[in-house]
Write an enzyme that holds these catalytic residues in place. Structure first.
Site, PDB file in Angstrom:
ATOM      1  N   ASP A 218      -1.032  -7.707   7.454  1.00 21.56           N
ATOM      2  CA  ASP A 218      -2.673  -7.549   7.017  1.00 21.56           C
ATOM      3  C   ASP A 218      -3.615  -7.784   5.913  1.00 21.56           C
ATOM      4  OD1 ASP A 218      -2.135  -5.827   6.304  1.00 21.56           O
ATOM      5  OD2 ASP A 218      -3.345  -3.517   6.189  1.00 21.56           O
TER       6      ASP A 218
ATOM      7  N   GLY B  79       0.217  -4.692   0.810  1.00 21.07           N
ATOM      8  CA  GLY B  79      -0.854  -4.870  -0.079  1.00 21.07           C
ATOM      9  C   GLY B  79      -0.779  -5.880  -1.367  1.00 21.07           C
TER      10      GLY B  79
ATOM     11  N   GLY C 176       0.664  -0.976   0.179  1.00 25.56           N
ATOM     12  CA  GLY C 176      -0.213   0.569   0.223  1.00 25.56           C
ATOM     13  C   GLY C 176       0.606   1.264  -0.089  1.00 25.56           C
TER      14      GLY C 176
ATOM     15  N   GLU D 118       5.579  -5.254   7.831  1.00 22.26           N
ATOM     16  CA  GLU D 118       4.825  -4.846   8.846  1.00 22.26           C
ATOM     17  C   GLU D 118       5.441  -4.971   9.967  1.00 22.26           C
ATOM     18  OE1 GLU D 118       2.499  -5.346   4.968  1.00 22.26           O
ATOM     19  OE2 GLU D 118       3.302  -7.403   6.754  1.00 22.26           O
TER      20      GLU D 118
END
Length: 338
Positions: free
Chosen positions: A177, A146, A98, A169
């Site tokens: 995530d 992402g 992301g 992360e």
């Protein structure tokens, strides 16, 4: 006669002006398409999604998500679309994750945008998982965060010798995530826990051996593979799988190379079976081997809060469905950011 001449001249002028306007519009459209952050194209029997931000390693932003999701749903219902291909522009990355810079810049100024980004990204992850058409992600180059969410939930994931997978992360105060709480604990043994907590990078054929990719293809054959998939005539899932398997079988790069973590897997399974981060750290300290101490050094650099959240996330996610995990992760993301 004079009036007719005036009308004729005006008409020709307007026509010329209209033609110029149309040409200008077409030029602009062409430029806009070339500069589009994501390309959505029907080619042959397939819908092709190209993440088109090579300068930014195809990092994902909200605008891209909002274009991909409705098109994915449209192709899913289209009887003339038999498969969906997701790929990244350029040679460096499928998708590096992301767009963290945009998210961090908007946390205080535009919190709704940040909320929308996570919610809609996770909705897209779930749509990929439940997609009724065969979904093929060509994970060539960097595939992190992402980018993992755009690929790992799909039916087919094709890695190359230039693939680089990681979920980094815990180093930035977040957690793995995009459904990491679902797919990571389902990898062999405790491999997913190790990858999640340390951010360890897997490269090339190791991405396939770990179970993240379903197939491995030489990067120079990727274009041919795509052409062969697009040329299929009303293919079934089995037809698509046969094409992928043919290319996979012919690939000889690193074919006899053992998995990079193979000699350490027994210890990884033992160390990361602990129920707390403190116990994992203790296990690594007690082992004392160079590999254990190397991982200890890495873990000590990570956010302590992220490590605890991530371990709990994976333990909880191991028995949840993907939609349940994504709901949990959305709540976690908001708690971490705001």
């Amino acid at each position: 006669m004079g009036l007719w001449k005036v009308w004729s001249f005006t008409s020709r002028f307007n026509s010329s002006k209209r033609t110029n306007t149309i040409l200008q519009h077409l030029t602009m459209s062409k430029h806009t398409d070339a500069a589009a952050e994501v390309l959505l194209e029907r080619k042959g029997c397939a819908g092709v999604i190209t993440l088109n931000r090579p300068k930014f390693l195809n990092a994902l932003n909200l605008s891209m998500i909002q274009q991909i999701y409705p098109q994915l749903k449209k192709w899913e219902q289209d009887p003339e679309t038999f498969l969906i291909i997701m790929k990244g522009a350029g040679e460096k990355a499928f998708c590096a994750g992301g767009d963290i810079r945009v998210i961090s810049e908007n946390t205080k100024t535009n919190p709704k945008m940040v909320q929308d980004f996570f919610r809609e990204e996770y909705m897209l992850n779930n749509a990929i998982d439940s997609c009724l058409k065969p979904y093929i992600a060509l994970i060539h180059g960097i595939t992190m965060g992402g980018g993992v969410g755009l690929s790992v939930h799909g039916q087919f994931r094709v890695a190359t010798e230039k693939s680089l997978f990681a979920m980094p992360e815990t180093a930035i105060g977040l957690f793995p995530d995009v459904g990491g709480g679902y797919f990571l604990p389902r990898l062999q043994g405790k491999l997913g826990y190790f990858l999640a907590l340390t951010g360890f990078r897997l490269k090339g054929r190791d991405v396939y051996t770990a179970g993240i990719a379903t197939h491995f293809v030489d990067s120079e054959k990727l274009g041919m593979l795509e052409d062969d998939l697009l040329a299929l005539n009303s293919p079934s899932k089995e037809n698509i799988a046969d094409v992928l398997e043919t290319y996979h079988t012919k690939s000889k790069i690193d074919q006899d190379k053992s998995f990079i973590l193979e000699e350490h897997m027994d210890k990884i399974n033992s160390w990361f079976s602990a129920n707390t981060v403190e116990e994992i750290i203790e296990n690594l300290q007690q082992d004392g081997s160079s590999f254990a101490l190397e991982q200890l050094k890495v873990i000590n650099k990570m956010s302590p809060t992220s490590l605890k959240i991530t371990l709990r996330q994976l333990m909880e996610g191991s028995s949840k469905t993907l939609p349940e995990v994504l709901t949990m992760e959305y709540r976690l993301s908001q708690a971490c950011i705001f």
